[in-house]
Design an enzyme around this catalytic site. Structure first.
Site, PDB file in Angstrom:
ATOM      1  CG  PHE A 138      97.485 -29.086  82.314  1.00  0.00           C
ATOM      2  CD1 PHE A 138      97.985 -30.148  81.590  1.00  0.00           C
ATOM      3  CD2 PHE A 138      96.150 -29.098  82.677  1.00  0.00           C
ATOM      4  CE1 PHE A 138      97.174 -31.207  81.211  1.00  0.00           C
ATOM      5  CE2 PHE A 138      95.325 -30.155  82.309  1.00  0.00           C
ATOM      6  CZ  PHE A 138      95.833 -31.207  81.577  1.00  0.00           C
ATOM      7  CB  VAL A 181     105.579 -23.892  98.853  1.00  0.00           C
ATOM      8  CG1 VAL A 181     106.383 -22.599  98.930  1.00  0.00           C
ATOM      9  CG2 VAL A 181     106.391 -25.006  98.198  1.00  0.00           C
ATOM     10  CD  GLU A 212      81.740 -28.890  81.695  1.00  0.00           C
ATOM     11  OE1 GLU A 212      82.144 -29.147  80.565  1.00  0.00           O
ATOM     12  OE2 GLU A 212      82.513 -28.703  82.657  1.00  0.00           O
ATOM     13  CG  ASP A 264      93.769 -21.311  86.886  1.00  0.00           C
ATOM     14  OD1 ASP A 264      93.784 -20.882  85.718  1.00  0.00           O
ATOM     15  OD2 ASP A 264      93.019 -22.233  87.261  1.00  0.00           O
TER      16      ASP A 264
END
Lengths: 434, 434
Positions: free
Chosen positions: A20, A85, A176, A305
């Site tokens: 994102f 990378v 979950e 993150d």
């Protein structure tokens, strides 16, 4: 299309990572003079919040992943490259990728996080995490094989160990996953096995903190706990796992025999962050300034993150969720766009995080959601969860199919994706450390 | 449910393989006194005719595969077991599976076929076939990676080799694969790549016979050839590949530089057939009598692609297609059911194959179909193809999703399943023999 010559003289922005954060940074630079290249070691953007549904046979990877090229194909100033990378050279302003070196004027590091085993990397083979499509397929394979093996296991103790699922970590992912495995065992599979009662499966959720989902409001955490316990999930709070093997987990003196252990306990930055030569926090995340850039290198941003960032509005850490990455991606694109126009202000505006709420699935037709001061649960929470998660999926076709799958699975108690893939000759035992 | 004691005294039917033949045999025994066990090394039934669409990013594996347990879960007299049958002992009437031995009164071998390289197994690494889900995902990975690599390849000759796709074998699978790769290159991908024109990709279909799809009527084969050639596929008839390497294929003195070679040229029986100690044909298929049984062992049937059988009606070989397996599965179940009732006739009825027609996809909105004397092509053929293939898919949810995918892909020129999965550190070059 600009000509090759002018392309080379344009300022070059390199983005590492197509999550994102990276995608929003790239899209935010669409109308600038920059030549943008986005590198990712996968050819797809992945919607991680739904990975647990791939792991539990509800969705297929393509439902929650979308080719990065396709997302950015209308953006003429942005190339997409498949590549890993391996290092970043701040002095030379170059990255090393696919055996070559590429120069940048601005760099956006949006490499995301990987599972952390808190120094016990030997746990990884016994207790896969859930950060990638391959992780999810591996968990799915183990869950489905566990029932296949139990069906023909004659020894009662071994059979129970095969039917015991331990999930380490009580954040949204762990919760979950536990709920979905319980549902699989108690609702989806019972009719399919003639020699075992799949409802005898044990699902144990181990959480170090004193409650589930510490990032969400306390009343919702308690609500989720009640729902999970009613469904049969055993929840252990204030509990730390002291050893993980192919036979089970140890909690101090206690040993839980379990052949299925999944790890949802922590994350850390990717290895490439270590090549920056700057300060990282305990979780290998890069410490960035209030403008998401490296203090000594304002041309290098780290977002999502991969970064340990602070919300200038509240002084709290920016949470490691999709919204944190999206907002940071938009933010750094705005800064770069402004500066590319030649307007270099004395100081950059600081990053402010807007909390749009948080939600987590608890079980069939049941989710918790905190949106501002509104706390939702149960079926209303489930509808909100489905709506928000479907809207974030990329691709209209994906949205329709996923909504159909959810509806179908809800109504029929079924799962469409129950294939055990990979080499059939690799028996599950060979894949587990003993 | 019968008790354990009576279950053990019941006649035991073992079926190896959960393809169309094995499933139909199992279902045909539902109302008998037999205790049936179906073994498969996969936990799913696979609809092979659509595998090429998985390979070309149009469908996901779960769209064309369905858990065998789920299909048979209402049949109380049938157990399903995951396992690889490694040998068959005709004298002892036992099979070896998962390290143990299992006795049978009747055995149905429905193990299907695998790719044949006609004695050149070294071709396998350079030229994967298309018989399993894993094969399909490997081809998909190679096709998508080829474009990714070409995008950044600076050498013109190397780039063209990366963008050259050779398909060996002009039966339905080879033809469908060639058409679908051409469509991917010419319609789906062009916008997504900025440095190459994916429409420059070459797709070469090599066929040993003097026309495509020899199993179908000649006018349809010519029609398909015209459509494929118009789309840009290069078709070489009467052509035999003499060498396959990671750099390309040789055709006598000629060498075609191609990094992508796929094999659709022949099939052979599975290794387990060799353990029977009976006569096999050149393709390792078991020679069976007019009742699909072994001449010396009437309690052992071999059906579908594993068998070399003759249609008692016409004297022609039973073709290796889904209908051949389905009809044989139904047929042997009827024979076993009759004999289990104690009616052992002097001679069994012979197997007669009912040709229900054949069809193959040629390209976008274009298929050929022969149904009795009716020959269809073009869009009408395409509709017929879609209708028939969707009806054979197992699971109502699967049908709806696949029809939606086809409609969506047709209208939007898109492909929903363009993920390159597997370990990103395994570069494509390492997987090809050099």
């Amino acid at each position: 299309m600009t000509s090759q010559a002018s392309a080379e003289s344009r300022p070059r922005v390199v983005i590492i990572g197509g999550g994102f954060g990276g995608l929003h940074a790239a899209q935010g630079l669409a109308k600038t003079a920059a030549k943008v290249t986005l590198y990712d070691r996968r050819n797809y953007h992945l919607f991680q919040p739904l990975l647990y549904q791939v792991a539990t046979a509800e969705l297929e990877p393509n439902n929650i992943a979308f080719p990065i090229r396709k997302i950015l194909n209308k953006q003429d100033n942005c190339d997409v490259a498949l590549g890993e990378v391996t290092s970043i050279d701040l002095k030379q302003r170059q990255i090393s990728v696919n055996g070559g070196r590429v120069s940048y004027d601005y760099l956006v590091v949006a490499t995301g996080a990987r599972q952390s085993y808190f120094g016990h990397d030997e746990y990884r083979a016994c207790a896969p995490g859930l950060k990638s499509v391959d992780d999810a397929l591996e968990i799915r394979r183990r869950v489905l094989l566990a029932f296949e093996e139990a069906e023909w296991e004659e020894d009662e103790t071994s059979r129970q160990a095969k039917l015991t699922f331990v999930i380490v970590g009580g954040g949204p992912t762990g919760m979950e996953l536990a709920g979905a495995i319980m549902e699989l065992a108690s609702k989806t599979l019972p009719d399919d096995f003639h020699n075992i009662d799949t409802r005898c499966a044990r699902v144990i959720l181990i959480q170090g903190a004193d409650r589930l989902v510490p990032g969400m409001p306390e009343d919702l955490a308690h609500r989720a706990q009640r729902v999970l316990e009613k469904a049969g999930v055993e929840i252990r709070l204030n509990t730390l796992v002291t050893e993980v093997t192919g036979e089970g987990v140890a909690i101090g003196e206690e040993h839980i025999a379990a052949e299925n252990i999944f790890w949802a306990a922590g994350v850390q930055g990717q290895a490439v962050s270590g090549t920056l030569g700057v300060d990282l926090d305990r979780s290998s995340r890069v410490l960035v300034g209030p403008d998401m850039a490296l203090p000594e290198h304002p041309e290098v941003f780290v977002i999502g993150d991969a970064a340990a960032a602070t919300d200038a509005g509240t002084g709290n850490p920016v949470p490691g969720v999709a919204q944190g990455a999206i907002q940071a991606g938009d933010y750094v694109a705005r800064i770069i766009a402004t500066e590319l126009k030649g307007k270099k202000p004395d100081s950059r505006p600081t990053f402010r995080y807007h909390d749009k709420g948080s939600m987590a699935m608890v079980g069939r037709g049941n989710a918790i959601a905190a949106i501002g001061k509104t706390h939702l649960g149960g079926f209303i929470g489930w509808l909100a969860w489905n709506f928000v998660h479907a809207m974030f999926l990329i691709g209209f076709g994906n949205k329709l199919i996923v909504i159909f799958e959810w509806f179908w699975n809800y109504v029929r108690h079924t799962r469409q994706s129950r294939l055990i893939t990979g080499d059939p000759e690799v028996h599950i035992k060979d894949l587990r450390c003993k």
